[in-house]
Write a protein that holds these residues in place. Sequence first.
Motif, PDB file in Angstrom:
ATOM      1  N   LYS A   1       0.833  -1.213   0.000  1.00 56.62           N
ATOM      2  CA  LYS A   1       0.000   0.000   0.000  1.00 56.62           C
ATOM      3  C   LYS A   1       0.862   1.255   0.000  1.00 56.62           C
ATOM      4  CE  LYS A   1      -4.248  -1.706   2.148  1.00 56.62           C
ATOM      5  NZ  LYS A   1      -5.188  -1.585   3.293  1.00 56.62           N
ATOM      6  N   LEU A   2       1.953   1.225   0.770  1.00 59.82           N
ATOM      7  CA  LEU A   2       2.868   2.372   0.810  1.00 59.82           C
ATOM      8  C   LEU A   2       3.521   2.582  -0.550  1.00 59.82           C
ATOM      9  CD1 LEU A   2       4.205   4.545   2.561  1.00 59.82           C
ATOM     10  CD2 LEU A   2       5.976   2.870   3.161  1.00 59.82           C
ATOM     11  N   GLU A   3       3.966   1.511  -1.183  1.00 62.17           N
ATOM     12  CA  GLU A   3       4.584   1.618  -2.516  1.00 62.17           C
ATOM     13  C   GLU A   3       3.579   2.143  -3.543  1.00 62.17           C
ATOM     14  OE1 GLU A   3       6.038  -2.247  -3.430  1.00 62.17           O
ATOM     15  OE2 GLU A   3       7.712  -2.174  -1.988  1.00 62.17           O
ATOM     16  N   LYS A   4       2.355   1.700  -3.407  1.00 62.86           N
ATOM     17  CA  LYS A   4       1.305   2.162  -4.324  1.00 62.86           C
ATOM     18  C   LYS A   4       1.056   3.662  -4.150  1.00 62.86           C
ATOM     19  CE  LYS A   4      -3.425   0.991  -5.677  1.00 62.86           C
ATOM     20  NZ  LYS A   4      -4.614   0.138  -5.352  1.00 62.86           N
ATOM     21  N   LYS A   5       1.070   4.124  -2.905  1.00 67.57           N
ATOM     22  CA  LYS A   5       0.849   5.541  -2.624  1.00 67.57           C
ATOM     23  C   LYS A   5       1.997   6.387  -3.170  1.00 67.57           C
ATOM     24  CE  LYS A   5      -0.320   8.583   1.236  1.00 67.57           C
ATOM     25  NZ  LYS A   5      -0.521   8.662   2.708  1.00 67.57           N
TER      26      LYS A   5
ATOM     27  N   GLN B   1       2.008   9.421  -6.083  1.00 66.94           N
ATOM     28  CA  GLN B   1       2.580  10.749  -5.883  1.00 66.94           C
ATOM     29  C   GLN B   1       3.657  11.060  -6.905  1.00 66.94           C
ATOM     30  OE1 GLN B   1       3.910  10.665  -1.813  1.00 66.94           O
ATOM     31  NE2 GLN B   1       1.852  11.071  -0.966  1.00 66.94           N
ATOM     32  N   ALA B   2       4.411  10.039  -7.290  1.00 65.08           N
ATOM     33  CA  ALA B   2       5.460  10.244  -8.298  1.00 65.08           C
ATOM     34  C   ALA B   2       4.863  10.528  -9.667  1.00 65.08           C
ATOM     35  CB  ALA B   2       6.357   9.010  -8.362  1.00 65.08           C
ATOM     36  N   GLU B   3       3.696   9.975  -9.926  1.00 64.06           N
ATOM     37  CA  GLU B   3       3.042  10.186 -11.222  1.00 64.06           C
ATOM     38  C   GLU B   3       2.401  11.568 -11.329  1.00 64.06           C
ATOM     39  OE1 GLU B   3       0.322   6.982 -11.509  1.00 64.06           O
ATOM     40  OE2 GLU B   3       1.825   5.508 -12.152  1.00 64.06           O
ATOM     41  N   LYS B   4       2.028  12.167 -10.215  1.00 70.20           N
ATOM     42  CA  LYS B   4       1.349  13.468 -10.254  1.00 70.20           C
ATOM     43  C   LYS B   4       2.226  14.585 -10.808  1.00 70.20           C
ATOM     44  CE  LYS B   4      -2.104  12.731  -6.667  1.00 70.20           C
ATOM     45  NZ  LYS B   4      -2.578  13.106  -5.304  1.00 70.20           N
TER      46      LYS B   4
ATOM     47  N   ALA C   1       1.586  16.826 -14.088  1.00 72.14           N
ATOM     48  CA  ALA C   1       1.414  18.268 -13.958  1.00 72.14           C
ATOM     49  C   ALA C   1       2.446  19.035 -14.778  1.00 72.14           C
ATOM     50  CB  ALA C   1       1.517  18.677 -12.488  1.00 72.14           C
ATOM     51  N   ALA C   2       3.618  18.431 -15.060  1.00 72.20           N
ATOM     52  CA  ALA C   2       4.689  19.107 -15.787  1.00 72.20           C
ATOM     53  C   ALA C   2       4.255  19.613 -17.159  1.00 72.20           C
ATOM     54  CB  ALA C   2       5.900  18.181 -15.914  1.00 72.20           C
ATOM     55  N   PRO C   3       3.599  18.819 -17.994  1.00 73.32           N
ATOM     56  CA  PRO C   3       3.158  19.336 -19.289  1.00 73.32           C
ATOM     57  C   PRO C   3       2.200  20.509 -19.147  1.00 73.32           C
ATOM     58  CG  PRO C   3       3.058  16.946 -19.249  1.00 73.32           C
ATOM     59  CD  PRO C   3       3.322  17.386 -17.855  1.00 73.32           C
ATOM     60  N   GLN C   4       1.344  20.498 -18.130  1.00 77.88           N
ATOM     61  CA  GLN C   4       0.424  21.611 -17.941  1.00 77.88           C
ATOM     62  C   GLN C   4       1.170  22.887 -17.572  1.00 77.88           C
ATOM     63  OE1 GLN C   4      -2.389  20.332 -15.021  1.00 77.88           O
ATOM     64  NE2 GLN C   4      -3.386  18.843 -16.380  1.00 77.88           N
ATOM     65  N   GLN C   5       2.183  22.756 -16.704  1.00 78.00           N
ATOM     66  CA  GLN C   5       2.957  23.929 -16.321  1.00 78.00           C
ATOM     67  C   GLN C   5       3.682  24.523 -17.516  1.00 78.00           C
ATOM     68  OE1 GLN C   5       5.516  22.678 -13.156  1.00 78.00           O
ATOM     69  NE2 GLN C   5       3.849  22.545 -11.625  1.00 78.00           N
ATOM     70  N   SER C   6       4.258  23.649 -18.335  1.00 80.32           N
ATOM     71  CA  SER C   6       4.975  24.150 -19.510  1.00 80.32           C
ATOM     72  C   SER C   6       4.026  24.879 -20.459  1.00 80.32           C
ATOM     73  CB  SER C   6       5.657  22.993 -20.233  1.00 80.32           C
ATOM     74  OG  SER C   6       4.688  22.065 -20.686  1.00 80.32           O
ATOM     75  N   GLN C   7       2.789  24.376 -20.596  1.00 78.32           N
ATOM     76  CA  GLN C   7       1.816  25.055 -21.447  1.00 78.32           C
ATOM     77  C   GLN C   7       1.453  26.421 -20.881  1.00 78.32           C
ATOM     78  OE1 GLN C   7      -1.491  22.414 -21.903  1.00 78.32           O
ATOM     79  NE2 GLN C   7      -0.376  20.954 -23.183  1.00 78.32           N
ATOM     80  N   GLN C   8       1.291  26.515 -19.577  1.00 83.02           N
ATOM     81  CA  GLN C   8       0.974  27.797 -18.961  1.00 83.02           C
ATOM     82  C   GLN C   8       2.119  28.791 -19.121  1.00 83.02           C
ATOM     83  OE1 GLN C   8       0.005  26.890 -14.934  1.00 83.02           O
ATOM     84  NE2 GLN C   8      -2.026  26.030 -15.417  1.00 83.02           N
ATOM     85  N   GLN C   9       3.342  28.305 -18.969  1.00 80.36           N
ATOM     86  CA  GLN C   9       4.497  29.190 -19.151  1.00 80.36           C
ATOM     87  C   GLN C   9       4.559  29.726 -20.575  1.00 80.36           C
ATOM     88  OE1 GLN C   9       7.880  26.897 -17.943  1.00 80.36           O
ATOM     89  NE2 GLN C   9       7.421  27.042 -15.735  1.00 80.36           N
ATOM     90  N   GLN C  10       4.278  28.864 -21.548  1.00 79.08           N
ATOM     91  CA  GLN C  10       4.285  29.306 -22.948  1.00 79.08           C
ATOM     92  C   GLN C  10       3.236  30.374 -23.197  1.00 79.08           C
ATOM     93  OE1 GLN C  10       3.844  25.791 -25.311  1.00 79.08           O
ATOM     94  NE2 GLN C  10       5.912  25.022 -24.875  1.00 79.08           N
ATOM     95  N   LYS C  11       2.040  30.167 -22.580  1.00 78.42           N
ATOM     96  CA  LYS C  11       0.984  31.165 -22.752  1.00 78.42           C
ATOM     97  C   LYS C  11       1.387  32.509 -22.150  1.00 78.42           C
ATOM     98  CE  LYS C  11      -2.928  27.992 -22.913  1.00 78.42           C
ATOM     99  NZ  LYS C  11      -4.182  27.546 -22.223  1.00 78.42           N
TER     100      LYS C  11
END
Length: 388
Positions: free
Chosen positions: A347-351, A355-358, A362-372
Amino acid sequence: MNFRLDFDSTISSAKNVDAGCSFDPKPTENKKRKKKNKGKNKQEEDKEFKEVKYEEEAKKESVMEKKTEKEAKEIEDGATTDDMSLPAAKKPHLSQPEKSETPKAEFSGKKEVEQEPTRNENHELAKEEVKSKNWSEPQEVTTVEDSKSLVNRLCENPPDHISVCCVGENLGTESSKIRMIVISCHPESYVYHLKDETRGLVKDGLLEKLLLDKTITKVYHDIGPVSASLIHEYDILMDGIPIWDISILFGKICLSQMDTDELGVSNKGPFKKWTKQNEDYGKAVSSSYDPDIVGMLYERGKLISDLYRACIKKTDEIVWKTVKKEVFQAAIPSNETFLAEKVKQLKLEKKEKKQAEKPQAAAPQQSQQQQKQQGKSSKGKQGKGRKK
């Protein structure tokens, strides 16, 4: 004078004749008798007429009875499930025989015909919906490449559900060994024979990925020991996965006698028998591939799939939540078992994995916002330069 006397005598004689005709009592009695006789004849005629009519109606009814018996026999002899509507279509014709005084018990054949279409009237599952057909012969998965191809195909085009049959030695204990897993997804079945040299198919062949996929519902039998063995041997924790235990679900749903007869199961189901067979089958296939056991597990997988479809259609929201809770409690071992520490670790590894996937998502979204933002700032600078 003689003439007159003769005339008078003629008149008097005529009067006497008329008087005799009109007042003679004998002719009057004859008339009464005739009238009386005429009345009797009319009653006899009416009686004869009624008897004739009665016989005609009886003949019509006997013809109608023969006709209904013939239709009932044709339905019993040659009707398929698609012909179940025939009796209902003929019902108006059968329900309008001419009224008669004959006993209604003679129309017993009519009742048999009318009872045929009760399945649809009671909103029961149609015959072809209860028991699935046209299954292919089971295929054995022997290589990692074949397993990967199968799993990727199922995950890319997820079916409504799959049934998972697991047999092995000492299931649910620290010494458990799962020896065979049969995946049934209509109309196909796949056999994983997990000998010591082919146990890598679970990890390397991505079978683990299929069992943990959240878009595909998995239907097991006796999920408690199966889940414990999957955790102990392969680190497969079915927490948050859409899973069902057919024995628990079947125990909460009351299927009709028509459905259980069609599927060939009793009201209690075959689940206790299957639990006993799991250990025997596991030992038998521990070293060699047994086609007879594979055939039995193939039939079991089909029946699990059919029982799931029949039960899930009669499951309301309250029962659904109750069964789900009971299934997850059985699938996730309690803190008192030998797997308690391992379950916590998984369960800990799954959690941590979530968190590592989030951040990555989120990185592609941040890069899109920076470009805008950069685009807006560059436009603003250009506009100021023009004003100058």
